[in-house]
Design a protein around this motif. Structure first.
Motif, PDB file in Angstrom:
ATOM      1  N   GLU A 208       5.814  11.890   2.141  1.00 39.42           N
ATOM      2  CA  GLU A 208       6.213  13.257   2.501  1.00 39.42           C
ATOM      3  C   GLU A 208       6.359  13.347   4.022  1.00 39.42           C
ATOM      4  OE1 GLU A 208       6.923  15.988   0.950  1.00 39.42           O
ATOM      5  OE2 GLU A 208       6.211  15.823  -1.113  1.00 39.42           O
ATOM      6  N   PHE A 209       7.313  14.131   4.479  1.00 38.37           N
ATOM      7  CA  PHE A 209       7.528  14.314   5.911  1.00 38.37           C
ATOM      8  C   PHE A 209       7.342  15.796   6.256  1.00 38.37           C
ATOM      9  CE2 PHE A 209       9.717  10.407   4.951  1.00 38.37           C
ATOM     10  CZ  PHE A 209       9.474   9.602   6.058  1.00 38.37           C
TER      11      PHE A 209
ATOM     12  N   SER B  55      11.000  17.806   0.738  1.00 33.21           N
ATOM     13  CA  SER B  55      11.044  17.714   2.200  1.00 33.21           C
ATOM     14  C   SER B  55      12.225  16.891   2.687  1.00 33.21           C
ATOM     15  CB  SER B  55       9.730  17.115   2.734  1.00 33.21           C
ATOM     16  OG  SER B  55       9.543  15.792   2.259  1.00 33.21           O
ATOM     17  N   TYR B  56      12.807  16.044   1.803  1.00 32.50           N
ATOM     18  CA  TYR B  56      13.931  15.221   2.218  1.00 32.50           C
ATOM     19  C   TYR B  56      15.211  16.036   2.392  1.00 32.50           C
ATOM     20  CZ  TYR B  56      11.303  10.884   1.551  1.00 32.50           C
ATOM     21  OH  TYR B  56      10.391   9.869   1.675  1.00 32.50           O
TER      22      TYR B  56
ATOM     23  N   LEU C  71       0.867   9.836   8.738  1.00 30.65           N
ATOM     24  CA  LEU C  71       2.275   9.650   9.086  1.00 30.65           C
ATOM     25  C   LEU C  71       2.753  10.714  10.077  1.00 30.65           C
ATOM     26  CD1 LEU C  71       4.801   7.927   8.493  1.00 30.65           C
ATOM     27  CD2 LEU C  71       5.382   9.551   6.677  1.00 30.65           C
ATOM     28  N   SER C  72       2.043  11.850  10.135  1.00 28.81           N
ATOM     29  CA  SER C  72       2.464  12.913  11.052  1.00 28.81           C
ATOM     30  C   SER C  72       2.412  12.465  12.506  1.00 28.81           C
ATOM     31  CB  SER C  72       1.586  14.155  10.847  1.00 28.81           C
ATOM     32  OG  SER C  72       0.227  13.835  11.129  1.00 28.81           O
ATOM     33  N   LEU C  73       1.658  11.395  12.799  1.00 27.85           N
ATOM     34  CA  LEU C  73       1.647  10.835  14.153  1.00 27.85           C
ATOM     35  C   LEU C  73       3.049  10.418  14.594  1.00 27.85           C
ATOM     36  CD1 LEU C  73      -1.497   8.511  13.999  1.00 27.85           C
ATOM     37  CD2 LEU C  73      -1.262  10.550  15.407  1.00 27.85           C
ATOM     38  N   CYS C  74       3.916  10.105  13.590  1.00 28.58           N
ATOM     39  CA  CYS C  74       5.234   9.547  13.895  1.00 28.58           C
ATOM     40  C   CYS C  74       6.324  10.618  13.966  1.00 28.58           C
ATOM     41  CB  CYS C  74       5.608   8.500  12.834  1.00 28.58           C
ATOM     42  SG  CYS C  74       4.412   7.163  12.656  1.00 28.58           S
TER      43      CYS C  74
ATOM     44  N   GLY D 115       0.811  -1.203   0.000  1.00 24.93           N
ATOM     45  CA  GLY D 115       0.000   0.000   0.000  1.00 24.93           C
ATOM     46  C   GLY D 115       0.846   1.256   0.000  1.00 24.93           C
ATOM     47  N   THR D 116       0.184   2.401   0.004  1.00 26.79           N
ATOM     48  CA  THR D 116       0.881   3.683   0.020  1.00 26.79           C
ATOM     49  C   THR D 116       1.041   4.165   1.460  1.00 26.79           C
ATOM     50  OG1 THR D 116      -1.205   4.874  -0.208  1.00 26.79           O
ATOM     51  CG2 THR D 116      -0.027   4.314  -2.234  1.00 26.79           C
ATOM     52  N   ILE D 117       1.931   5.141   1.628  1.00 22.17           N
ATOM     53  CA  ILE D 117       2.133   5.753   2.943  1.00 22.17           C
ATOM     54  C   ILE D 117       1.704   7.210   2.830  1.00 22.17           C
ATOM     55  CG2 ILE D 117       3.801   6.332   4.745  1.00 22.17           C
ATOM     56  CD1 ILE D 117       5.458   3.966   3.879  1.00 22.17           C
TER      57      ILE D 117
END
Length: 994
Positions: A140-141, A165-166, A118-121, A111-113
């Motif tokens: 994306e981060f 963002s990387y 993901l911001s929970l992490c 699946g996709t991320i």
């Protein structure tokens, strides 16, 4: 202030309760994620259960907690690597507030991320997701990920460009994106990650990209891997700023220019990998300053000049300079290196002698100096430390004898010394080494093969041709059960061929021409069922040709010429599918079997004055032993008698001529036809034979209506368990139900006591193999122009794609070759000869042929077309057909047979084309055959393209595109080959680019 004991007790009690609450909460999060987001088929997480006695997850599989003073605290790390779990990304783990590390590598998560969940992490410091099946764009981060130190996403299915963002990870130390399907360029903004110690962007198909010079700002890097990433341009001088770098890997790219002198500033470097680029110029002397360097590989470039002594003095473990243009002598100091294990400098132009004490001070295991210009004697101490495994020195000018010390080196398993000037007797113990491969051909060696060669029990290739070996071939050679190739040709061996050869079940090639062998050919050779080539020409063999040779299922090269063989040519040989057949210059007699009475075989029988055939000049026609007068008299008597008998029958029983014989044959009609089996019988005569194979004869039948048919008459009777019966069943069952414009039409079959034949549409222009390779002028347009060749390629590909993807069940042909692609009057191709075809058992969801693998009792097919894995494993699926079709594409391009002698020793059309396709040159306005490839380099097609074609510049470009498809199809690894459906798409796409 004095703290009372009561206060301390209450504080500890409160803290304990808080920790217990936190622990309970973490356990609930973990179990919820496991039950709702993950699949655990192997039940590796079965201990993730909250019980009344233990509500803490700190002892659960894969869970790490922060422990202080023996008191369990909250979860800090989750490591589920290689636990066989699947499902989507478990965002819920990040609800554990104290979690700082997640490792989910080597699973089947997919699946996709999404960046939102993901911001929970954002508190995570370590995120490792390598070797999963995640798809979509890279995650994306958000700016909140300020603590991220390790991000590893290697070997997933991510696509798109690396997000901006990387470049904002201020604390990031490790970034690994290897092996994803990313696009775009290598972004310069990654040079903002000044805390990086490891950067890996390997095996990514970036757009052609230079190495950003700003990467020199990453001064804390210790590991930089950018291999196989489509890098172009020069190595930037700023690379020298990475003074902490220990590993530099820029291999398998398209880097050009010289290696910068600044590379000598990498004082901490342990490994430099620059192989498979287009670097030029000399090795910079500054590399000699890298005293920590242990592994150095600059092979497969365009480097020139001599090897500097300062570099030769480095204490390297592996030293690889192969496939360049180095010249001059090796500095003697290279032999004083005590660390040296791997030394490969092949395919250069080094000269002089090898250092005398090479190997005396090091535990060298691999030694390859082949294809240079070395001379003198071999170094006697090469195996002094008893670690040497491979010695490869072929294609030099070494002289003298093979050192006796080599015979004492029981660690050696691979020897290639061909193409030198070695002389004298081979040391006895040398033959006894535990070798798998021994090449000594093209030297001046003497002596005999001792019986003790049986000690080399795992030997698979024995090639000692073109020497002065003599004596008999020892029977002990038959104990070498793994032997596949035995080439003893062009020596002075005498005696007979060992009858025990039948014990060598893995033999594929027996080449013994130009010796002094006598005696008879042992019929037991028929037990070598994997034999594809048998060459016993130019000896003194006598006796008859064993009929049992016809039982060899995959033999396609048989040369028994220039011997003293007698007797008739066995008709059993017609069962073979021979690409090369020669029995000339013997004492054979009698009538040549009808299946061999073809123009292609004419030279095969010359020098046998007692052979005869009706219409095969210059072979004499067959005559009766009676004189002509007797023949005439007998003929007259027979005519008179027959006439009288017919008149008497007519008078006595006139209705007899109206009664048709009652036939008991089973006729099956597959297409609408206007003829019967009775129309075919009279035409199956010797004069109408146009071909033969292992299963029978092929006739051209022209009916009174003017229609021409091709009829395959099968050997043996109905119901016999033979190869012809298998062919009959296969062709009838498969072709009888197939309807496709690019597959030959089966019109009718007759199966009974009186007839066993199959009737096909007739192809006026014969086979593609005939048109391409026949030495005489063909009925077709000669030579074939490229437009026609391309049309044939697409049509044949469509026929095979139908078999693999649209037929139910899918069918694998197993014998795709140019001789099995027939051409009608318009040169439209038809795939033919389904005698070896097999249906596959299953289908995948879209109807494509499944990945089923048939395990065959023996390798079938034709020499030169057989996929590598089929030859080794006898397993077959649709990818074996794809490989064979790739060979056909190369035939169309080159006009050469798959095993043309012009390719050189031990080289077929695939290897020849691969090597030629990898050669790049500077452009020349005079040479239209120089074309730009997808990377902007110029590729010389003049060595590949059939010189009989007159081509335009546009056609050269199209040929190059078809060449790329052919090389894809003939990949050594089946998984890398496209499906036939994809091949059709690629060919059509290339055509539309014109």
């Amino acid at each position: 202030m004095i703290t009372s004991p009561l206060f301390l007790f209450l504080s500890l009690l409160v803290l304990s309760c808080l920790l217990q609450v936190s622990s309970n909460r973490d356990a609930e999060i973990l179990t919820r994620v496991k039950n709702t987001r993950l699949l655990d088929p192997d039940e590796n997480l079965q201990d993730w259960v909250i019980t009344r006695e233990n509500r803490s997850p700190c002892n659960w599989t894969g869970i790490t907690c922060d422990i202080t003073n023996g008191t369990s605290l909250a979860v800090t790390a989750i490591d589920l690597s290689d636990y066989g779990i699947s499902g989507g990304f478990p965002y819920g783990f990040c609800r554990i507030r104290t979690l700082i590390s997640i490792d989910l590598s080597q699973n089947t998560l997919n699946g996709t991320i999404d960046s939102g969940p993901l911001s929970l992490c954002s508190r995570i410091q370590v995120l490792i997701l390598t070797e999963n099946n995640f798809t979509g764009n890279l995650p994306e981060f958000s700016p909140e990920f300020r603590s991220l130190r390790v991000l590893e996403l290697e070997s997933n299915l991510f696509t798109g460009e690396i997000p901006q963002s990387y470049g904002r990870f201020s604390a990031l130390q490790v970034l690994n994106l290897n092996g994803n399907s990313l696009s775009g360029i290598v972004p310069a903004f990654l040079s903002n990650l000044t805390e990086l110690t490891r950067l890996e962007l390997a095996y990514i198909s970036f757009d052609p990209t230079p190495i950003p010079s700003t990467f020199g700002n990453l001064t804390k890097l210790s590991y930089l891997r950018l291999s196989n990433s489509n890098l172009v341009g020069e190595i930037p001088d700023s690379i020298g700023n990475l003074v902490l770098l220990e590993n530099l890997d820029l291999a398998t790219n398209h880097l050009t220019g010289v290696i910068p002198q600044s590379i000598g500033r990498l004082k901490s470097i342990n490994q430099i990998e620059l192989y498979e680029n287009q670097l030029s110029g000399k090795l910079p002397e500054s590399i000699g300053n890298l005293t920590a360097l242990r592994n150095f590989d600059v092979s497969q470039n365009n480097l020139t000049g001599e090897l500097p002594e300062k570099i030769a003095s480095l204490q390297l473990i592996s030293f690889n300079l192969n496939d360049n243009f180095f010249i001059g002598e090796l500095p003697n100091i290279v032999a004083l290196n005590p660390n040296l294990v791997e030394f490969k400098i092949f395919n250069n132009s080094f000269t002089g002698t090898l250092p005398w004490n090479f190997g005396r001070f090091s535990k060298i295991t691999e030694f390859d100096v082949s294809t240079n210009k070395f001379s003198g004697e071999l170094p006697p101490y090469l195996c002094y430390k008893k670690k040497l495994q491979q010695i490869i020195i072929f294609s030099n000018q070494f002289s003298g004898e093979i050192p006796e010390s080599y015979g004492e080196c029981h660690s050696i398993n691979y020897i290639r010394m061909a193409g030198n000037k070695l002389s004298g007797k081979v040391p006895i113990k040398f033959w006894e080494l535990p070798l798998t491969h021994l090449e000594l051909y093209n030297n001046q060696l003497q002596g005999s093969i001792p019986p003790t060669i049986s000690n080399a029990r795992h030997l698979s290739q024995l090639e000692i041709s073109r020497n002065n070996f003599s004596g008999v071939i020892p029977a002990k050679i038959c104990t070498l059960q793994d032997l596949r190739v035995m080439d003893l040709s062009r020596n002075r061996f005498s005696g007979s061929l060992p009858s025990c050869i039948n014990r060598l079940k893995k033999l594929e090639r027996v080449v013994m021409q130009e010796n002094m062998l006598d005696g008879e050919i042992p019929s037991s050779v028929s037990s070598c069922t994997q034999l594809t080539e048998l060459n016993l020409a130019n000896n003194r063999l006598r006796g008859g040709i064993p009929p049992e040779l016809g039982d060899l299922p995959v033999l396609n090269y048989l040369d028994l010429s220039n011997n003293q063989l007698t007797g008739e040519i066995p008709s059993e040989l017609l069962k073979l599918k021979l690409n090369q057949f020669n029995v000339s210059d013997n004492n054979l007699y009698g009538k040549i079997p009808s299946g061999f009475q073809q123009d292609i075989f004419r030279p095969s029988f010359l020098g046998n004055p007692n052979l005869c055939a009706p219409n095969l000049d210059p072979v004499r026609p067959c005559r009766s032993k009676l004189g002509t007068r007797y023949i005439l008299a007998i003929s007259i008597i027979c005519i008179v008698a027959l006439t009288g008998a017919l008149v008497w029958l007519f008078i006595k029983n006139k209705p007899l001529f109206h009664i048709k014989p009652k036939r008991t044959n089973n006729i099956t009609i597959f297409q609408r036809i206007g003829f019967t089996a009775d129309d075919i019988y009279p035409q199956l005569t010797e004069d109408n034979i146009i071909g033969s194979g292992g299963s029978g004869l092929v006739y051209r039948v022209k009916l009174k209506s003017g229609q021409t048919l091709a009829v395959k008459k099968l050997l043996g009777g109905s119901g016999q368990k033979s190869e012809s019966e298998s062919v009959f069943r296969s062709e009838m069952e498969i072709l009888g139900r197939i309807r496709h414009g690019n597959i030959v039409k089966l019109l009718m079959c007759c199966n009974g006591k009186e007839c066993r034949f199959l009737v096909y549409e007739f192809m006026e222009n014969g086979s593609l193999g005939d048109v391409l390779h026949s030495e005489k002028e063909h009925r077709a347009v000669s030579p074939l122009d490229w437009t026609t060749r391309f049309s044939i390629a697409v049509g044949a590909a469509q026929g095979l794609a139908y078999l693999h993807h649209d037929s139910v069940p899918p069918i694998v042909h197993r014998d795709v070759k140019s001789n099995n692609i027939l051409l009608d009057h318009e040169m439209k191709p038809r795939v033919a000869d389904f005698g070896l075809a097999k249906p596959l058992k299953r289908e995948d969801n879209d109807g494509a042929a499944a990945a089923d693998v048939y395990s065959m009792s023996c390798v079938a097919g034709s020499y030169g077309y057989i996929a590598p894995e089929y030859g080794y494993t006898s397993k077959v699926n649709e990818k074996t057909d794809v490989y064979s079709f790739g060979v056909v594409l190369l035939e169309l391009i080159t006009g050469k047979r798959p095993n043309d002698s012009s390719f050189g020793e031990n080289k077929d059309i695939v290897k020849y084309a691969m090597e030629a396709a990898l050669c790049y040159f500077s452009p020349s306005p005079q040479n239209e055959a120089l074309n730009r490839d997808s990377r902007g380099n110029y590729r010389d097609l003049s060595k590949l393209v059939d010189p009989k074609m007159e081509l335009s510049t546009g056609e050269y470009e199209e040929i190059e595109n078809v060449l790329d498809v052919a090389l894809l199809c003939t990949s050594s690894f089946p998984i890398n080959r496209p499906t036939m459906r994809k091949v059709v798409e690629l060919l059509k796409e290339k055509k539309s680019l014109e």
